[in-house]
Design an enzyme around this catalytic site. Structure first.
Site, PDB file in Angstrom:
ATOM      1  N   TYR B 383       0.818  -1.229   0.000  1.00 58.07           N
ATOM      2  CA  TYR B 383       0.000   0.000   0.000  1.00 58.07           C
ATOM      3  C   TYR B 383       0.848   1.273   0.000  1.00 58.07           C
ATOM      4  CZ  TYR B 383      -0.177   0.089   5.293  1.00 58.07           C
ATOM      5  OH  TYR B 383       0.079   0.127   6.634  1.00 58.07           O
ATOM      6  N   GLU B 384       0.208   2.338  -0.379  1.00 54.49           N
ATOM      7  CA  GLU B 384       0.851   3.656  -0.606  1.00 54.49           C
ATOM      8  C   GLU B 384       1.997   3.547  -1.625  1.00 54.49           C
ATOM      9  OE1 GLU B 384      -1.389   4.506   0.844  1.00 54.49           O
ATOM     10  OE2 GLU B 384      -1.413   4.353   3.007  1.00 54.49           O
ATOM     11  N   GLY B 385       1.859   2.632  -2.573  1.00 49.80           N
ATOM     12  CA  GLY B 385       2.870   2.447  -3.617  1.00 49.80           C
ATOM     13  C   GLY B 385       3.601   1.136  -3.414  1.00 49.80           C
TER      14      GLY B 385
END
Lengths: 141, 407
Positions: B383-385
């Site tokens: 998550y978040e990249g």
């Protein structure tokens, strides 16, 4: 030191009870009374199991102090607690209860680590003394 | 203060300088984290969202750490926010996910892109804890590629109506307000951000997503938007500029995750130290077995290798925020944040894996203090990249713009 893991905890605390010191001492050293105030005090919900604990009260110095020894085992874990409580009265109907406890935990439960065990123990001890306080204050003078 | 965290704070203070009030905030964060130990553990076992997290953060006035004091927050600079997240990270990524989404992806995004009215309306409530924020970008068919988003909006009188689905939304079922991204209906260009009230008709939590590998104390949901009304005042940023909003939010969230991973590594180190110095096997403490020492040395090295990358990225981000017109500085902050997140999430996962190994058979039990870090940190690489998106960003920052994978 034996094979396996051992965690040691040192806990202290105090509370004020609205009852005379002699009455508090009498009830705190009465195992049958104590048993009624500890509904699930020995249940270790964290590992979905419970440890059966035997309580023993020694070194009674009425009406100011006594020792409470607790020992138990179950679910691959062992628990030993040595605690001392002392009572200070103010000459009226209020008593200051202070306690010091050293716990030794071995086996599976020790694997939880002191961070969680300490937090859990502090929470449980708080609940236990709240139960005791309520029990004493409700037990009449 | 927890000793490993305290040593971080002292070292940062010595090298960079922390003000009295910043140190005081970290003392409060330390107390709040201690208060959450038992509930976080219990809720992890129950596999339930830990509602004590917002309650305790609210009690200690820590819901709005990065929000400007003008709107009731603590006005923390990025470095302080990172240290705050580092301390909470010792509790695990469940706490980090809640806090990162509410503060970094939610509050900071409104602070960066909102107009004065929006900031007054939403940030004051987010700082007090009266509002809980979520960030709704991901969809079932749009993960790393926000261009594939299918959620749309139409104009409706003085406002808009949003329809679509959002997937894997942290804080999704507990949020009062969500930052939602949608395209104009029929035009797959001009992504736009909106602040949506979860009490509006047409908003529903389709499913609480509990079939997760870990992160049990974090709320995750599949959300449905069926013509949800948004007043025109609640468009966030300019119409058609939603991708900029989305990417800047992800940058904020990315640094929050990287900071939280430092805390995870600290907890792994604390746990293995205790295990190695209290557990006997083969007649001696396991810490005296050299192969156990190797794991401990690696975890300690993982932590130190990540720590300074995170702090450096935090300092660079603050520097870039002070010079918004300096594109080079912003890109450098972006690059350093990607490196910090890429390294710290992978090393947190490695540290958790090693901690489980030190714990042996009990480490595999979900009630052990380290198993949760192993299953929770896996998501930090997604998550978040994802790792792969971080790698592409880092590589193109070296090779040049013409080598960007997605132009």
């Amino acid at each position: 030191m034996k094979e396996g893991q051992e965690v040691q905890l040192h806990l202290t605390g105090s509370t004020t009870i609205n009852a005379k010191r002699e009455r508090v001492f009498q009830l705190l050293t009465d195992p049958s009374f104590i048993a009624t105030t500890l509904p699930d005090a020995v249940e270790v919900a964290l590992i979905s199991s419970s440890i059966k604990v035997r309580l023993r009260i020694t070194d009674r110095v009425p009406p100011s102090s006594a020792r409470l020894l607790a020992e138990g085992s179950g679910s691959g874990s062992n628990l030993k607690i040595i605690s001392t409580f002392s009572l200070e009265g103010d000459g009226t109907t209020t008593t200051r209860l202070s306690w010091v406890a050293d716990a030794e935990i071995t086996g599976l439960m020790a694997g939880l680590g002191s961070l969680v065990l300490r937090g859990f123990a502090e929470k449980k001890v708080g609940e236990i003394f709240a139960g005791i306080t309520k029990g004493i204050e409700g037990a009449g003078r | 203060m927890e000793p490993l965290f305290e040593s971080s704070v002292k070292e940062v203070s010595r090298l960079v300088g922390l003000q009295e009030k910043e140190l005081a905030l970290l003392e409060v964060a330390d107390r709040a984290a201690n208060e959450l130990v038992v509930s976080e553990f219990e809720k992890y076992i129950e596999r339930k969202f830990n509602a004590k997290v917002p309650e305790v953060l609210r009690k200690h006035d820590l819901m709005g750490v990065p929000i400007s004091e003008r709107y009731g927050g603590r006005g923390a600079r990025q470095l302080l926010q990172s240290l705050f997240m580092e301390r909470l990270g010792q509790l695990g990524l469940g706490v980090i996910t809640f806090t990162d989404v509410h503060q970094c992806l939610g509050s900071l995004t409104i602070q960066d892109w909102g107009n004065e009215e929006q900031k007054k309306r939403y940030l004051t409530r987010a700082a007090s804890g009266d509002a809980i924020l979520a960030y709704a970008l991901t969809e079932p068919e749009a993960g790393s590629d926000p261009v594939s988003i299918k959620t749309t909006y139409t104009r409706d009188g003085s406002g808009f109506r949003i329809s679509g689905e959002k997937y894997l939304i942290s804080n999704g079922s507990i949020a009062s307000n969500l930052i939602v991204f949608a395209y104009p209906k029929g035009i797959p260009r001009g992504l736009t951000a909106f602040i949506v009230d979860s009490k509006e008709a047409g908003f529903s939590v389709d499913m609480k997503l509990e079939e997760k590998m870990g992160l049990f104390t974090s709320d995750t949901a599949l959300l449905s938007f069926d013509g949800v009304r948004v007043p025109k005042e609640d468009m966030l940023g300019q119409e058609g500029k939603g991708l900029h909003v989305a990417y800047s939010a992800l940058l904020n969230g990315r640094l929050g995750v990287a900071s939280g991973c430092l805390g995870v590594m600290e907890d792994c180190l604390n746990q293995v130290k205790e295990r190695a110095t209290t557990r006997m096997q083969h007649g001696k403490l396991i810490g005296k077995h050299q192969l156990i020492q190797r794991h401990i040395a690696t975890i300690a090295s993982n932590l130190e290798s990540s720590r300074w990358l995170v702090y450096r990225a935090a300092l660079k981000k603050s520097e870039a925020e002070k010079s918004p017109s300096d594109l080079g500085l912003r890109l450098e902050a972006d690059r350093q944040t990607a490196i910090a997140k890429y390294v710290s999430s992978r090393l947190a996962f490695d540290s958790a894996d090693r901690a489980v190994q030190v714990f042996g058979g009990f480490g595999y039990s979900t009630v052990s203090p380290v198993a949760k870090h192993l299953v929770d940190t896996r998501v930090a690489r997604i998550y978040e990249g994802t790792d792969e998106i971080m790698e592409l960003k880092i590589a193109s920052s070296i090779l040049g713009k013409e080598f960007e994978a997605y132009g």
